[in-house]
Design an enzyme around this catalytic site. Structure first.
Site, short mmCIF file in Angstrom:
data_model
loop_
_atom_site.label_atom_id
_atom_site.label_comp_id
_atom_site.label_asym_id
_atom_site.label_seq_id
_atom_site.Cartn_x
_atom_site.Cartn_y
_atom_site.Cartn_z
N LYS A 165 0.79 -0.90 -0.44
CA LYS A 165 -0.14 0.02 0.21
C LYS A 165 0.81 1.37 0.00
CE LYS A 165 -3.39 3.69 1.83
NZ LYS A 165 -1.68 4.84 1.64
N GLY A 215 3.89 3.90 10.92
CA GLY A 215 3.67 5.44 10.87
C GLY A 215 2.90 5.61 11.62
N SER A 216 2.07 6.35 12.30
CA SER A 216 1.52 7.12 12.66
C SER A 216 0.45 6.35 13.66
CB SER A 216 -0.15 7.94 12.33
OG SER A 216 -0.43 7.39 12.99
N GLY A 219 -3.25 5.29 13.43
CA GLY A 219 -3.99 4.95 11.37
C GLY A 219 -3.18 3.72 11.59
N GLY A 220 -2.17 3.78 12.74
CA GLY A 220 -1.70 1.86 13.28
C GLY A 220 -2.43 0.99 14.39
N GLU A 239 5.08 -0.53 13.22
CA GLU A 239 5.88 0.37 14.05
C GLU A 239 5.11 1.93 14.57
OE1 GLU A 239 10.04 2.89 13.27
OE2 GLU A 239 10.14 1.05 11.63
N CYS A 276 12.10 8.50 12.58
CA CYS A 276 11.58 7.88 13.75
C CYS A 276 12.26 7.21 15.93
CB CYS A 276 11.02 5.87 13.25
SG CYS A 276 12.43 5.61 12.40
N GLU A 363 4.93 12.41 21.26
CA GLU A 363 5.19 12.13 20.75
C GLU A 363 4.84 13.48 19.67
OE1 GLU A 363 7.69 9.24 16.09
OE2 GLU A 363 6.01 9.39 17.34
#
Length: 496
Positions: A165, A215-216, A219-220, A239, A276, A363
């Site tokens: 994706k 990603g965020s 979203g994750g 992650e 990250c 974060e």
């Protein structure tokens, strides 16, 4: 609907838009992967290694074109992107070496023993590929954590086809890179889809057997929940967010304040803070704050990867600055126009931080740090294990502070996946010994890494062969060890 790339330096559209994938296109890609799985997974480790080497060569050959597209879509700069693409191809070659070495299958052979209680049949165990893997590419590494990045490389090495994706921040880069992969690999082994809806449909598709995501946190977590709520839940390796705390002990702060300040500012602002492993929290004696403030004030920011990230950074740091909990001690500069942001540094005392830990350890993706000052080392060591899960924990110590550094490391080890001594966490080596993971919210599974040789373990599951004829066993489990790989035979590890 389409996905449009933008130039972060100007905020203007760049390149032709890429059409979002339909549900039928997502299904076709997933089913093509499933159809390709038997043949791809049946290749010998040496054959897959050769395919990964050839893919790396093809990407190296396309480097000028790919780097040019990526620079226009990310503003990360040609030098950085050239290095990142080389890291990506070296990663593919590393997995070729992993396959040839062979220990990744964790082969175990136990002889039959009728005299044990209960009697033991002949057992031979190894790791086998799961099936087609969905990979979600990252915004901040358009090569190394994206189309041909670590999740893709490790999954292909494991024998799993990949459906990617693509990230909307660099659709042109994703498309161009995907064309190289598709041309270098057998049909169906690699596919790509675009669009948020396509990502959701991909996780839901029954042909997908595992998911890799970078990603965020929001979203994750949504995709993790989706993967677990399927009729057949599947592994989801995400992650997500990480504040990467760093501790400066008193002796180090006294002996090398300018060096530490420069190193911190460089790490904080590297890639406009879009790493990250960005050190978002720094615990230090108050004496170091003036040097830190000077270093960050002298630093320059730059354009962030997309407009949403810029807006989120601005709103988050403005809210922090307006609170009564911290004070802003430095603000750097930034280029005019586009999606540029400037570095910022805030200071708070340890007690106030501890009382507001959840809020102050959030974060802020970008070049912002929070300096937490302390006077009592024992009190600091009591606070560190309460931090949220993180990818890294760093300790800076003088030669006379090794015992104290060990205590700090023991505290950080409870929340961090990698411990750094007298260095900075940005920069993640691609090697056998690397662990790039950590407790939630750093990742969804602290047992695994998304970087390094052992990241292949995510896409494999153990299978035991009980009392099978020698001729029907995989080569890795045959008695004569035709591949010459490391194995554990009747409890003894060796090449036998």
């Amino acid at each position: 609907m389409s996905v449009q790339g933008y130039d972060p330096r100007t905020g203007r559209a760049h390149g032709e838009p890429v059409q979002e994938s339909t549900a039928a296109e997502v299904a076709a890609a997933a089913e093509a992967g499933a159809a390709a799985f038997p043949a791809w997974s049946a290749l010998s480790a040496g054959q897959r290694a050769a395919a990964l080497d050839a893919l790396a060569d093809a990407l190296d050959a396309a480097s000028p074109e790919l780097v040019g597209i990526a620079d226009a879509e990310t503003a990360l700069g040609v030098p950085r992107l050239t290095t990142e693409l080389k890291r990506t191809t070296n990663q593919l070659r590393l997995f070729g070496g992993v396959l040839r070495e062979g220990s990744y299958v964790e082969a175990v052979l136990d002889s039959a023993d009728p005299d044990t209680i209960p009697p033991r049949p002949e057992l031979r165990r190894m790791l086998r590929p799961l099936g087609t893997v969905a990979v979600f590419s990252a915004s901040n590494f358009p090569f190394a954590f994206s189309t041909a990045g670590g999740d893709t490389a490790s999954a292909l090495a494991a024998g799993c086809p990949v459906v990617l994706k693509a990230h909307p921040s660099h659709p042109g880069t994703s498309r161009a890179t995907a064309e190289v992969l598709a041309s270098a690999l057998p049909e169906g082994v690699f596919g790509v889809v675009h669009g948020t809806g396509a990502g959701v449909a991909l996780v839901r598709h029954p042909a997908i057997r595992a998911v890799g995501f970078t990603g965020s946190t929001g979203g994750g977590r949504a995709l993790f929940d989706l993967a677990q709520s399927r009729p057949d839940p599947i592994p989801f390796y995400g992650e997500l967010g990480s504040v990467n705390p760093a501790v400066v002990l008193p002796g180090a702060a006294a002996r090398r304040p300018e060096e530490l300040a420069r190193g911190f500012a460089d790490s904080l602002t590297l890639g406009v803070g879009q790493f990250c492993t960005n050190p978002g929290l720094l615990f230090t004696p108050p004496s170091l704050v003036p040097a830190l403030a000077r270093a960050v004030a002298a630093a320059s920011g730059g354009p962030m990867l997309n407009e949403r990230m810029r807006d989120s950074y601005r709103s988050g740091t403005d809210e922090l600055a307006s609170s009564e909990l911290v004070r802003q001690v430095a603000r750097g500069t930034a280029p005019d126009g586009g999606w540029s942001v400037e570095p910022r540094l805030f200071e708070v005392g340890l007690e106030t931080f501890a009382e507001n830990l959840e809020r102050l350890s959030e974060e802020h993706f970008g070049p912002t740090g929070v300096v937490v000052t302390y006077d009592d080392v024992d009190r600091l060591l009591a606070v560190l294990p309460k931090l949220p899960g993180t990818l890294t924990g760093t300790v800076h110590a003088d030669d006379a502070e090794h015992e104290l550094a060990g205590r700090a490391a023991a505290a950080l080890r409870q929340v961090a996946g990698r411990l750094v001594f007298n260095g900075w966490p940005t920069g993640v080596a691609v090697a056998w010994g690397m662990h790039h993971g950590g407790p939630w919210p750093a990742t969804t599974n602290p047992l695994h890494t998304s970087v390094g040789a052992t990241s292949i373990r995510r896409w494999l599951a153990p299978v035991t062969y009980q009392s099978w004829p020698e001729a029907l066993l995989p080569a890795e489990l045959r008695a004569d060890n035709p591949l010459g790989i490391p194995r554990r035979v009747d409890g003894v590890l060796g090449t036998h």
